[in-house]
Design an enzyme around this catalytic site. Structure first.
Site, mmCIF file in Angstrom:
data_model
loop_
_atom_site.group_PDB
_atom_site.id
_atom_site.type_symbol
_atom_site.label_atom_id
_atom_site.label_comp_id
_atom_site.label_asym_id
_atom_site.label_seq_id
_atom_site.Cartn_x
_atom_site.Cartn_y
_atom_site.Cartn_z
ATOM 1 N N LYS A 106 0.752 -1.095 -0.012
ATOM 2 C CA LYS A 106 0.041 0.096 -0.022
ATOM 3 C C LYS A 106 0.920 1.065 -0.030
ATOM 4 C CE LYS A 106 -3.727 -1.963 3.035
ATOM 5 N NZ LYS A 106 -4.860 -1.674 1.963
ATOM 6 N N ARG A 137 -9.850 -11.615 2.303
ATOM 7 C CA ARG A 137 -10.686 -12.600 2.021
ATOM 8 C C ARG A 137 -10.166 -13.907 2.038
ATOM 9 N NH1 ARG A 137 -11.130 -9.708 -3.809
ATOM 10 N NH2 ARG A 137 -10.646 -8.079 -2.275
#
Length: 493
Positions: free
Chosen positions: A269, A343
């Site tokens: 990120k 996820r």
């Protein structure tokens, strides 16, 4: 601030407190305000006229009553226009009210229960008390120069005692979740989150089991472990269980994303995007907060909570793009982006909840920026493979005053997650189209049970003060889960 909200059966002017709070609605004094105005020879109405006070929501004006007896002061408090008022109006008024009373320096006050005749005594009492308790929240654990917390007691005149008591339980659970989200990541590691869950269980009599990294691997949670393996802080799989005293009406599972910090891994990120990543465990915080409330409210439903707690870091052991991972459900997953890590952890947690026999599963996660693009920072996305269960959760959110909006679980998009190397890809590649939907579709592949996925990436954390509290963790999702579980257990909320 340390706030205590008390219910009282008596009228406003019968409760001894230095400050009495009355509502101004549609530019006019409430019925309680009119009585107080008459008692003090028009002192309130004169101030309203002099200041041209209309009473926009949260607007206030302090009035000296020139009295040696209590109350000595009145606070005119705006409730906005007559059209469109709701319980959310009362909830937000409660939050603004305690902040204003504290700002004025009062340690004790009595307020009328705003709009009780219009919205219902029980409902208005609950919303006002909950709003006050949420609005009075503050976070300053690591400030060495923090002022000593001020104490404030707020009486609610002619209010419902049981409703105020329930509001205290739920708001305390929300604030517990806020505390967890606000903790810095060097303090709240996966192991520390597990310790907090164990302490919660010991305090309130919940069942608890925590797996270390060895047990996680032995159980076959390869996708979860892959995310965690790059960090020096090992993962933990947290399980909490609440059982009612009698036969359970239903058995429901709660699953919360527990990334105590997320760098993005090798799909790193940008630095600015990492600033709020301590909040990537807000789903886990909501689940633990809900369990805190459930243990005290004791609905007639069995609740099983699961958190796969980990850090997504970079090291020589970290997982990589193009890795192929196994999973508890037996499906293989090709990693297309290491920043789509939540996820992967949730896939194993959801599969485990399914195996343990839950009738239905609610999962909360700060999963996708795509959902924030779609719905903004105040609304969570709701995805479900079972429309009936989805409506049940949505209605619980509406009763709770939390904003969720249904988005489609479009099966046609599942083709985007097909991999030539494995059963599934964890993202659909470079395209950003339908990112929230494909993330939800990925999760739905790991259970056949009714599943509701709440993408809370927007409302879980606020970078500035909001209607019900300060900047930081919001505790979003706790109130929805409590409403859902009480309704499922046959309790009257």
């Amino acid at each position: 601030m340390k706030l205590k909200v008390n219910s009282a059966r008596r009228f406003l002017d019968e409760i001894p407190a230095p400050l009495a709070v009355v509502g101004v609605w549609g530019g006019e004094l409430s019925e309680e305000g009119q009585k107080l105005d008459q008692k003090y020879q028009g002192a309130l109405s004169r101030v309203m006229e002099a200041l041209r006070f209309k009473g926009d929501l949260g607007e206030s004006a302090l009035v000296s009553l020139n009295s040696s007896a209590e109350p000595r002061f009145a606070l005119l408090f705006g409730l906005g226009k007559r059209r469109g008022v709701s319980l959310e109006t009362v909830r937000q008024a409660g939050a603004k009210l305690v902040q204003e009373v504290a700002r004025l320096g009062f340690r004790e006050a009595v307020s009328e229960t705003f709009l009780a005749e219009r919205l219902g005594k029980k409902e208005a009492s609950y919303a006002l008390a909950e709003g006050a308790l949420l609005g009075g929240y503050s976070w300053g654990r690591y400030k060495t120069t923090e002022r000593r917390a001020e104490r404030l007691r707020l009486w609610l005149a002619r209010s419902s005692g049981p409703a105020v008591d329930r509001a205290e339980v739920v708001a305390e659970a929300v604030n517990y979740a806020r505390d967890l989200v606000n903790e810095p990541p060097n303090r709240l590691t996966p192991a520390e989150l597990a310790r907090r869950a164990e302490a919660l269980a010991a305090e309130l009599g919940l069942g608890v089991e925590v797996w270390d990294e060895k047990k996680i691997r032995e159980a076959g949670m390869e996708a979860f472990y892959a995310v965690a393996q790059g960090s020096a802080n090992p993962p933990r799989f947290i399980q909490l269980t609440y059982k009612p005293e009698g036969p359970a009406r239903r058995v429901l599972a709660l699953v919360g994303k527990g990334l105590t910090f997320d760098t993005g891994g090798y799909s790193l990120k940008p630095a600015a995007d990492q600033i709020t990543m301590k909040s990537d465990m807000a789903g886990a915080a909501a689940v633990l907060g809900a369990m805190r409330a459930v243990a005290r409210l004791r609905p007639g439903v069995e609740v099983r909570a699961y958190v796969a707690a980990a850090e997504n870091m970079i090291s020589g052991q970290a997982y990589r793009v193009s890795d192929v991972l196994g999973s508890l459900a037996g499906k293989t997953i090709e990693v297309m982006n290491t920043d789509a890590e939540g996820r992967l952890t949730l896939a194993d947690a959801i599969a485990y909840a399914d195996r343990q026999g839950a009738e239905a599963i609610v999962e909360l996660s700060t999963l996708t920026g795509a959902c924030v693009v779609a719905l903004g920072e105040r609304i969570a996305g709701l995805f479900t493979n079972d429309p009936r269960f989805g409506r049940e959760v949505q209605e619980a959110a509406e009763r709770a005053g939390e904003k969720v909006w249904p988005l489609p679980l479009e099966e046609e998009y599942l083709e985007l997650l097909r991999s030539e190397t494995a059963d599934l890809k964890n993202t659909h590649g470079r395209s950003r189209a339908a990112g929230a939907i494909t993330a939800a579709l990925f999760l739905a592949q790991f259970t056949e049970k009714p599943l509701v996925h709440l993408d809370i990436a927007g409302p879980a954390y606020s970078e500035k003060p909001h209607a019900l509290g300060p900047a930081g963790g919001t505790g979003f999702g706790v109130r929805t889960l409590v409403e859902l579980l009480e309704a499922a257990g046959g309790s009257e909320a």
